[in-house]
Design an enzyme around this catalytic site. Sequence first.
Site, PDB file in Angstrom:
ATOM      1  CG  HIS A 166      -1.890  -1.144   1.202  1.00  0.00           C
ATOM      2  ND1 HIS A 166      -2.150  -1.942   2.289  1.00  0.00           N
ATOM      3  CD2 HIS A 166      -2.664  -1.616   0.188  1.00  0.00           C
ATOM      4  CE1 HIS A 166      -3.042  -2.864   1.953  1.00  0.00           C
ATOM      5  NE2 HIS A 166      -3.372  -2.695   0.686  1.00  0.00           N
ATOM      6  CD  GLU A 187      -0.464   0.343   4.519  1.00  0.00           C
ATOM      7  OE1 GLU A 187       0.258  -0.661   4.583  1.00  0.00           O
ATOM      8  OE2 GLU A 187      -1.707   0.304   4.479  1.00  0.00           O
ATOM      9  CG  HIS A 198       0.669  -3.998   5.209  1.00  0.00           C
ATOM     10  ND1 HIS A 198      -0.144  -3.613   4.168  1.00  0.00           N
ATOM     11  CD2 HIS A 198       1.246  -5.161   4.824  1.00  0.00           C
ATOM     12  CE1 HIS A 198      -0.058  -4.510   3.198  1.00  0.00           C
ATOM     13  NE2 HIS A 198       0.772  -5.461   3.573  1.00  0.00           N
ATOM     14  CD  GLU A 219      -2.000  -3.758   8.926  1.00  0.00           C
ATOM     15  OE1 GLU A 219      -1.594  -2.574   8.990  1.00  0.00           O
ATOM     16  OE2 GLU A 219      -2.534  -4.241   7.908  1.00  0.00           O
TER      17      GLU A 219
HETATM   18 ZN   LIG Z   1      -1.488  -1.996   4.205  1.00  0.00          ZN
END
Ligand SMILES: [Zn+2]
Length: 328
Positions: free
Chosen positions: A56, A59, A151, A215
């Site tokens: 992404h 990020e 991420h 994350e």
């Molecule tokens: Zn992500």
Amino acid sequence: MTDMEFLALTLGGQPSLPTPLPLNNGGRMEHVAEGVLCLAPANEFAPRVLLSAGVHGNETAPVELLDFLVRDILADKVVLGCHLMIQLANPAALRIGERYLDYDMNRLFDGAHRRHGGAREAARAAQLEALSAGFFAQAPAGVARLHLDLHTAIRGSVFERFAICPWLHGAQPDRGQLGWLSGAGIGAVLLHSAPSPTYSYCTSRTSGAVAFTLELGKARPFGHNDLTRFTGIDRAIRRLVAGEAATDPDVPPPRLFRARYDIIKHSEAFVLHLEDSVENFTPLPDGMLIAEDGEHRYVASGGEERILFPNPSVSPGLRAGIVVGPAD
Ligand SMILES: [Zn+2]
């Protein structure tokens, strides 16, 4: 040894970097594709580690961590103790600071890119998938294979850092790796209970890698990251790359959760009864109406369920959140 700014060159669209570069311990580094580096020590039997970031494009903190890691390997501040592939996954989206250009890349792996051929992310996902499969396939039998897909999240979280373990088709997650995660400051692990087109599911299924989506905190633009919030994971990754054991018996294991069901947005009548600011892993009191959509009603049950990735603005037919509960 020359210093090389991998991130700056990748974002600048530099077509080819000056590689292969010899590393001081007899290894070498090769630029194999845009945003993709392969670092190989002399020992063919060293573990294989894939670190991906920027699936992404908004990020950015994990991308900066990998950039510093590469610089420190080149400067001999980190000894290379594994075969390491670094992937800055979506350079086009990183350049503009957006999550994606055409389609969410983390829904395009494990062959799903074939169903979305028009999306720019589809071609890139296919390329990354092929590169990682080749990387792991070169490992001699019995050599450890690990993939961490890094991420950050838009939303805050009750557990600031958490991992997602892709569905293992009934197998149990690796205990040693769960210990590594807690040592890296990961407070919770979501165990997936179905296949998904994510990158970590793809490498787990096709290459037999121990794979996690991590994350690691809040998503911010380049230059606005507080990298001191990432020191735990950074240290753990550096120990991993150096080939050192990183489990700490004094750190309690992460809390384990399992996905119970997806909240599906069936129509534009969908209403999510949670504040916009609700954090990931917020507990849902027993009997609470979480969301409704025509005759569909999602009601929390038991008092131990929590919400993950709530997003009422997805298109109808897509997932607007996951309800999770403690795993046994
Ligand atoms: Zn992500």
